[in-house]
Write a protein that holds these residues in place. Structure first.
Motif, short mmCIF file in Angstrom:
data_model
loop_
_atom_site.label_atom_id
_atom_site.label_comp_id
_atom_site.label_asym_id
_atom_site.label_seq_id
_atom_site.Cartn_x
_atom_site.Cartn_y
_atom_site.Cartn_z
N VAL A 5 0.85 -1.19 0.00
CA VAL A 5 0.00 0.00 0.00
C VAL A 5 0.89 1.24 0.00
O VAL A 5 2.06 1.19 0.37
CB VAL A 5 -0.96 0.02 1.21
CG1 VAL A 5 -1.96 -1.11 1.13
CG2 VAL A 5 -0.20 -0.03 2.51
N THR A 6 0.32 2.35 -0.40
CA THR A 6 1.03 3.62 -0.42
C THR A 6 0.65 4.40 0.83
O THR A 6 -0.53 4.58 1.12
CB THR A 6 0.66 4.42 -1.68
OG1 THR A 6 0.90 3.60 -2.82
CG2 THR A 6 1.48 5.69 -1.79
N CYS A 20 -2.99 5.68 4.77
CA CYS A 20 -2.92 4.84 3.58
C CYS A 20 -3.69 5.56 2.47
O CYS A 20 -4.89 5.78 2.59
CB CYS A 20 -3.52 3.47 3.85
SG CYS A 20 -3.53 2.41 2.39
N ASP A 22 -4.40 4.49 -0.44
CA ASP A 22 -5.23 3.57 -1.21
C ASP A 22 -6.65 3.43 -0.67
O ASP A 22 -7.56 3.08 -1.42
CB ASP A 22 -4.57 2.19 -1.28
CG ASP A 22 -3.17 2.26 -1.85
OD1 ASP A 22 -2.97 2.97 -2.85
OD2 ASP A 22 -2.26 1.62 -1.28
N ASN A 23 -6.84 3.66 0.63
CA ASN A 23 -8.17 3.43 1.20
C ASN A 23 -8.54 4.41 2.32
O ASN A 23 -9.56 4.24 2.97
CB ASN A 23 -8.29 2.00 1.73
CG ASN A 23 -7.21 1.70 2.74
OD1 ASN A 23 -6.65 2.59 3.37
ND2 ASN A 23 -6.89 0.43 2.89
N THR A 59 1.30 3.21 -7.95
CA THR A 59 1.02 4.59 -7.60
C THR A 59 2.33 5.34 -7.59
O THR A 59 3.32 4.87 -7.03
CB THR A 59 0.37 4.67 -6.19
OG1 THR A 59 -0.82 3.88 -6.21
CG2 THR A 59 0.03 6.08 -5.83
#
Length: 68
Positions: A5-6, A20, A22-23, A59
């Motif tokens: 994840v980023t 995070c 991403d979410n 990403t």
């Protein structure tokens, strides 16, 4: 199974906040390491009952200079 994840870490007052990208799951800690550890735990709980919808999406994060 594991995913990548980023994560963005910012200092806010006396805390480090890890988010995070991403979410939008976030956590905090008194140190960067504590903040990341807390975020890892939060993400494990977030994904506990299901797989992420998008996996292994590349990403790219960069900085840019803007004249103001």
């Amino acid at each position: 199974m594991s995913i990548k994840v980023t994560v963005l870490v910012q200092k806010e007052d006396n805390w480090y906040v890890s988010k995070c990208i991403d979410n939008n799951v976030a956590s905090q800690g008194k140190t960067i390491e504590e903040s990341l550890s807390n975020l890892k735990e939060a993400l494990e709980l977030y994904y506990e009952n299901g797989k992420p919808e998008t996996m292994n999406v590349q990403t790219f994060i960069t900085t840019m200079e803007v004249a103001i």
